[in-house]
Enzyme design. Structure first.
Site, mmCIF file in Angstrom:
data_model
loop_
_atom_site.group_PDB
_atom_site.id
_atom_site.type_symbol
_atom_site.label_atom_id
_atom_site.label_comp_id
_atom_site.label_asym_id
_atom_site.label_seq_id
_atom_site.Cartn_x
_atom_site.Cartn_y
_atom_site.Cartn_z
ATOM 1 N N ASP A 166 15.455 -2.487 8.968
ATOM 2 C CA ASP A 166 14.535 -3.577 9.237
ATOM 3 C C ASP A 166 14.340 -4.269 7.881
ATOM 4 O O ASP A 166 14.647 -3.689 6.847
ATOM 5 C CB ASP A 166 13.210 -2.986 9.755
ATOM 6 C CG ASP A 166 12.108 -4.010 9.770
ATOM 7 O OD1 ASP A 166 12.336 -5.080 10.345
ATOM 8 O OD2 ASP A 166 11.035 -3.739 9.212
ATOM 9 N N CYS A 190 -6.966 10.727 -3.817
ATOM 10 C CA CYS A 190 -6.955 11.851 -4.745
ATOM 11 C C CYS A 190 -8.263 12.629 -4.643
ATOM 12 O O CYS A 190 -9.155 12.272 -3.890
ATOM 13 C CB CYS A 190 -6.783 11.339 -6.169
ATOM 14 S SG CYS A 190 -8.159 10.304 -6.666
ATOM 15 N N ASP A 193 9.126 -1.967 15.221
ATOM 16 C CA ASP A 193 10.301 -1.119 15.021
ATOM 17 C C ASP A 193 10.183 0.235 15.720
ATOM 18 O O ASP A 193 11.168 0.939 15.882
ATOM 19 C CB ASP A 193 10.517 -0.841 13.521
ATOM 20 C CG ASP A 193 10.820 -2.100 12.749
ATOM 21 O OD1 ASP A 193 11.623 -2.898 13.258
ATOM 22 O OD2 ASP A 193 10.245 -2.287 11.673
#
Lengths: 55, 749
Positions: free
Chosen positions: B469, B60, B650
């Protein structure tokens, strides 16, 4: 119709000023960090002009 | 242990957005030493030093302010400026190169990770292109409003005499010609490149229409005729540049996400030289057979083999397994894994350039190339559109030449042929698709879903088979204490005192459940077994069943605590599914989509998760190559797969699937490969993305139909010579407005 002689250059001139200003904002990198700039204003480094101890 | 205490002391994100990943990073990655930083320090002309650091853990504006304030407060610092959009901090100082180490140590102390940024990775060319498109858009917009102001005067100027009209036309020409020459460059260049390669794309008819409209208008201005097309040409450029700019900016952001992968690569290693001294060197300098020292908590810098020591290794980044594996001499380690409990000595096997991480990055590149073979819808349309339009214009020319009569037959024929080209210029067609995409991505962005490529929406809408996954995607990816109700508060606190010093995921879960508190002293951690300490004269053991002398209770993940000779207490752990995982999967099934689970994790854990979430088809202990093979199999069966995954393992599957998604906590390489990123700890964004992509598909179809209808009305008018500039401008802006408004309907519902 004579009004056009200065109204048209005036209108185009005003537009050109805006365009130049926009180019300047690009050149000075004002679109590099929109997220940071938006929040930077909330964290000003300003301090009171008069030091509180002097009061 | 000192590291654990430093986590507690570190000030986190002021607005409390510090995530579990940030905590893991803080504890597992030591601050970089001077050797790793100095190669990236640049010396400026005035002698000032400068370094660019990639910051992780900043969330932030409070983080930004804190980083800038604290860094500037260090002695000798001239400037510290952070870019919150790219997460890069530029620091300039006067003095020694080694000062960089102090800066990084300070940032680490504040709770932020800092890695040097290699300036060679900066996508300068793309940045320049985006900034040029912005300038071109501004110029076209400026020219458009001014030329239009003049042409409205001409259209409406009943009392305007020929000489006045001529002045108006000349001023228009003076504005439009340079503006078109400047703002039209992106289209002219692309069209020229396509024609040179004997191809055609959407930019060919666009460029032709702009050039012809301008040339015809110059001709008409010189001959003092009534009609000019400057306004139509400028409007065309302006509207198309908006779409082009937004599209390019989207792609630049994607490129920047990919860069972060480079910063993530482990960049230093502790090399054991032949005389036994240890020195810190950049990972790129490691040669095969070098001996390296891996401290507990360190990321493995290059692929290698353990030659000394026993430890637990967090392999989740490469295999997707939640639980660490015990490693002993002879075991192989891959770069990116994290050494958890004890120091190891390893022998480098492969250099950084061909380590697993680099290999996976390469796989992603291959997958991305495959994807770009999807011809963009507008270009596909252009291949049909261009020949039709051009032959139509040619036929108009020939027709008017044959049927016309009088002196001006050649001029009338060319005027009408050009009018056909201008009116058919694919303005609506060029806007129809990008406008929908921009509106749809904007709406998804507000819903916490990031769309990375324009054609992702199109593919998402068509996907009919969803492959998930497990670890980090369907589940949160971190263990959580599941039987907290059965454990007494003081027992939990005792366990936490031992656990706070360890980096093991089980220990982390206990520490998280107990909250902040003191850690025991003189803790002994035995790799693959557990931790042991003496508190108040009693030996306390926390670890596996065999370690404390208990009997295994269930099949799941468990740990035991034994205080002295008392009865051992069982702690059960679970990798909990995301809160909305079950409802999301139910929803997907309701839509008639196939759902499958592919995971690198153990069979028992996979079957439990699948059963809990209602997934019928699943495969466990599957390698990245295995995932790829399964996706190819599904493709061969005619399925259009949507892959959702988060780990490095992945990434290849994500890149090769028909469409792909990643949660925002995913490895950078996966986020770089995925089409969409789901933000927040929610999967429901997927449902939103699917329904918006379906709606977007309908809008694209409607817009293309509108464009066709428009052409069916406007083209005959042009062919038969009824198109005046007023009709051209009205028709063109009318059709553009219509498709834009239709696209905007997407953002309402």
């Amino acid at each position: 119709m004579e009004a056009l002689l200065y109204l048209i250059p005036l209108a185009i001139g005003l537009g050109a000023v805006g365009l130049t200003a926009f180019f300047w904002t690009i050149r000075s990198g004002q679109y590099e960090d929109p997220k940071g700039d938006a929040s930077r204003i909330l964290h000003s480094e300003d301090k009171p002009i008069v030091d509180e101890d002097d009061l | 242990m000192a590291e654990t205490i430093s986590i507690k002391d570190a000030k986190f994100c002021p607005s409390g957005q510090t995530t579990a990943q940030d905590l893991a990073r803080m504890s597992s990655e030591p601050a970089l030493g001077a050797d790793a930083l100095t190669p990236y320090v640049q010396t400026k002309t005035g002698g000032e030093k400068s370094i660019d650091l990639m910051i992780s853990g900043a969330h932030c504006s409070g983080c930004m302010a804190k980083i800038e304030r604290e860094t500037t407060a260090l002695p000798g610092i001239l400037l510290a400026r952070m870019n919150l959009s790219t997460m890069r901090l530029n620091v300039q100082w006067r003095g020694d190169d080694g000062e960089a180490e102090t800066i990084v140590a300070k940032l680490e102390q504040l709770g932020y990770g800092a890695k040097p940024f290699n300036m060679e990775l900066e996508p300068l060319a793309q940045k320049k292109r985006v900034s040029f498109l912005l300038k071109a858009m501004a110029v076209a917009g400026f020219a458009m409003v001014n030329v239009m102001m003049l042409s409205v005067g001409v259209w409406d100027g009943g009392e305007m005499i020929a000489s006045e009209r001529k002045i108006m036309h000349w001023i228009s020409a003076a504005i439009a010609i340079p503006a078109a020459a400047y703002a039209g460059q992106p289209f002219f260049r692309s069209a020229f490149a396509a024609l040179k390669n004997k191809h055609t794309n959407m930019d060919v008819p666009i460029s032709l229409a702009v050039i012809l409209a301008i040339s015809l208008s110059i001709y008409e201005t010189i001959h003092n005729n009534q009609h000019v097309y400057f306004d139509a040409a400028m409007m065309l450029l302006f509207l198309l540049l908006i779409g082009r700019y937004l599209d390019n900016r989207l792609r630049l952001k994607t490129g920047e996400a990919a860069q972060r992968l480079a910063a993530m690569q482990a960049s230093t290693a502790s090399l054991i030289s032949s005389d036994g001294t240890i020195m810190s060197v950049p990972a790129a300098m490691i040669k095969p057979d070098d001996h390296l020292m891996i401290a507990a908590g360190q990321r493995i810098p290059v692929d290698g083999e353990i030659i000394k020591g026993h430890s637990d290794i967090d392999t989740s980044i490469a295999t997707g397994e939640t639980l660490p594996l015990a490693a002993a001499p002879g075991d192989k380690l891959y770069s990116g894994m994290i050494n958890l409990s004890a120091p190891l000595t390893m022998k480098a096997l492969a250099v950084s350039g061909d380590s697993v991480l680099s290999e996976i990055s390469k796989l992603v590149e291959v997958g991305e190339q495959k994807k770009s073979k999807f011809v963009r819808i507008a270009d596909r349309a252009a291949q049909l559109y261009v020949p039709v339009v051009h032959s139509l214009a040619a036929m108009t020319f020939i027709g008017w030449l044959l049927l016309g009569s009088g002196d001006e037959v050649l001029r009338t024929a060319s005027l009408n042929a050009i009018a056909v080209l201008i009116i058919t210029c694919p303005c609506a067609l060029g806007l129809a698709v990008p406008a929908v995409q921009v509106v749809a991505s904007g709406r998804l962005f507000r819903k916490g879903v990031l769309i990375k490529s324009g054609d992702a929406l199109e593919r998402l809408a068509k996907a009919d088979y969803i492959v998930f996954d497990k670890t980090g995607t369907l589940t949160l990816g971190s263990l959580q204490l599941s039987n907290m109700d059965e454990i007494a508060a003081n027992t939990l606190e005792t366990a936490a005192m031992l656990a706070r010093a360890s980096r093991h995921p089980v220990a982390r879960a206990v520490a998280a459940a107990a909250g902040p508190g003191p850690a025991a002293e003189n803790i002994l951690e035995i790799a693959g077994q557990g931790v042991e300490a003496v508190i108040g004269g009693k030996t306390i053991k926390f670890g596996s069943a065999s370690f404390v002398g208990a009997h295994n209770k269930a099949s799941g993940t468990e740990s035991w605590l034994r205080i002295g000779k008392a009865k051992p207490v069982c702690f059960m752990f679970k990798d909990t599914p995301r809160l909305d995982a079950r409802t999301t999967i139910e929803d997907l099934k309701k839509r008639g989509l196939g759902v499958e689970l592919l995971t690198g994790d153990k069979k028992e854990i996979a079957s439990e998760t699948a059963a809990g979430l209602g997934i019928d088809i699943w495969q466990a202990e599957i390698s990245p190559q295995g995932k790829l093979a399964r996706l190819d199999e599904l493709k061969a069966q005619g399925h259009l797969t949507l892959m959702i995954g988060d780990g490095i393992n992945d990434a290849p599957a994500l890149a090769s699937a028909y469409a792909s998604a990643s949660p925002s906590g995913a490895a950078d390489v996966s986020r770089a490969a995925a089409d969409i990123i789901l933000q927040g700890n929610k999967l429901s964004g997927l449902i939103t993305a699917l329904s918006i992509s379906k709606a977007a598909g309908r809008r694209v179809f409607e817009n293309l139909s509108l464009a066709v209808i428009y052409n069916m009305i406007a083209v005959p008018l042009a062919v038969f010579g009824f198109v005046t500039p007023l009709i051209a401008a009205l028709a063109m802006s009318g059709s553009s407005m219509l498709v834009t408004l239709n696209a905007l309907r997407l953002s309402r519902r």
